[in-house]
Design a protein around this motif. Sequence first.
Motif, PDB file in Angstrom:
ATOM      1  N   GLN A   1     -22.151  14.759   0.857  1.00 22.04           N
ATOM      2  CA  GLN A   1     -21.021  14.965   1.757  1.00 22.04           C
ATOM      3  C   GLN A   1     -21.501  14.830   3.195  1.00 22.04           C
ATOM      4  OE1 GLN A   1     -19.017  18.648   1.171  1.00 22.04           O
ATOM      5  NE2 GLN A   1     -17.569  18.336   2.852  1.00 22.04           N
ATOM      6  N   VAL A   2     -20.746  14.067   3.980  1.00 25.70           N
ATOM      7  CA  VAL A   2     -21.106  13.843   5.371  1.00 25.70           C
ATOM      8  C   VAL A   2     -20.767  15.079   6.195  1.00 25.70           C
ATOM      9  CG1 VAL A   2     -20.591  12.488   7.417  1.00 25.70           C
ATOM     10  CG2 VAL A   2     -20.793  11.360   5.187  1.00 25.70           C
ATOM     11  N   GLN A   3     -21.715  15.486   7.013  1.00 19.65           N
ATOM     12  CA  GLN A   3     -21.481  16.628   7.883  1.00 19.65           C
ATOM     13  C   GLN A   3     -22.165  16.385   9.219  1.00 19.65           C
ATOM     14  OE1 GLN A   3     -23.026  20.387   6.483  1.00 19.65           O
ATOM     15  NE2 GLN A   3     -21.536  21.551   7.671  1.00 19.65           N
ATOM     16  N   SER A  25     -25.863  15.243   8.504  1.00 17.16           N
ATOM     17  CA  SER A  25     -26.198  15.152   7.076  1.00 17.16           C
ATOM     18  C   SER A  25     -25.485  13.917   6.550  1.00 17.16           C
ATOM     19  CB  SER A  25     -25.741  16.414   6.337  1.00 17.16           C
ATOM     20  OG  SER A  25     -26.364  17.549   6.844  1.00 17.16           O
ATOM     21  N   ILE A  26     -26.123  12.797   6.701  1.00 15.78           N
ATOM     22  CA  ILE A  26     -25.508  11.503   6.362  1.00 15.78           C
ATOM     23  C   ILE A  26     -26.536  10.665   5.629  1.00 15.78           C
ATOM     24  CG2 ILE A  26     -24.540   9.361   7.269  1.00 15.78           C
ATOM     25  CD1 ILE A  26     -23.537  10.861   9.648  1.00 15.78           C
ATOM     26  N   SER A 100     -19.884   3.581  10.170  1.00 11.43           N
ATOM     27  CA  SER A 100     -20.397   3.096   8.887  1.00 11.43           C
ATOM     28  C   SER A 100     -21.096   1.755   9.071  1.00 11.43           C
ATOM     29  CB  SER A 100     -19.261   2.962   7.871  1.00 11.43           C
ATOM     30  OG  SER A 100     -18.275   2.082   8.376  1.00 11.43           O
ATOM     31  N   ASP A 112     -16.117   6.918  11.492  1.00 10.65           N
ATOM     32  CA  ASP A 112     -15.521   7.439  10.263  1.00 10.65           C
ATOM     33  C   ASP A 112     -15.666   8.941  10.093  1.00 10.65           C
ATOM     34  OD1 ASP A 112     -17.232   4.643   9.104  1.00 10.65           O
ATOM     35  OD2 ASP A 112     -15.052   4.718   9.264  1.00 10.65           O
ATOM     36  N   SER A 113     -16.693   9.484  10.698  1.00  9.76           N
ATOM     37  CA  SER A 113     -16.975  10.904  10.479  1.00  9.76           C
ATOM     38  C   SER A 113     -17.112  11.593  11.825  1.00  9.76           C
ATOM     39  CB  SER A 113     -18.271  11.069   9.679  1.00  9.76           C
ATOM     40  OG  SER A 113     -18.182  10.398   8.439  1.00  9.76           O
TER      41      SER A 113
END
Length: 124
Positions: A1-3, A25-26, A100, A112-113
């Motif tokens: 999970q991306v954070q 966290s990617i 991305s 994206d995040s």
Amino acid sequence: QVQLVESGGGLVQAGGSLRLSCAASIPRFSTISMAWFRRTPGKEREFITAISWSGSSSYYADSVKGRFTISRDNAENTVYLQMDSLKPDDTAIYYCAAASHPYVHPELGSYDSWGQGTQVTLSS
């Protein structure tokens, strides 16, 4: 999970400095570009700066050029924003963003995040 988790915001006097950090966290962090945006009440999110996957390319909005510096540490999965010569107009919530792709882009839609943001407040 991306954070994405931003830190380093706070209250600072005009003319002062702050350093923001964004711990990511990617998966494959070292292959994607990262950026910083900011938002003030009543306004849309504003692009500040972006950095390429390797750190060799960066792009700055005119409003911060010469005062802010973006950098990254791919070994630590962290991107930084060094802010110097701060002005009252720099008061905002600052957001870290991950793309991305590896390229530098100033458009909001390229990312994206997002982190939850960190508040930076300038006192005159």
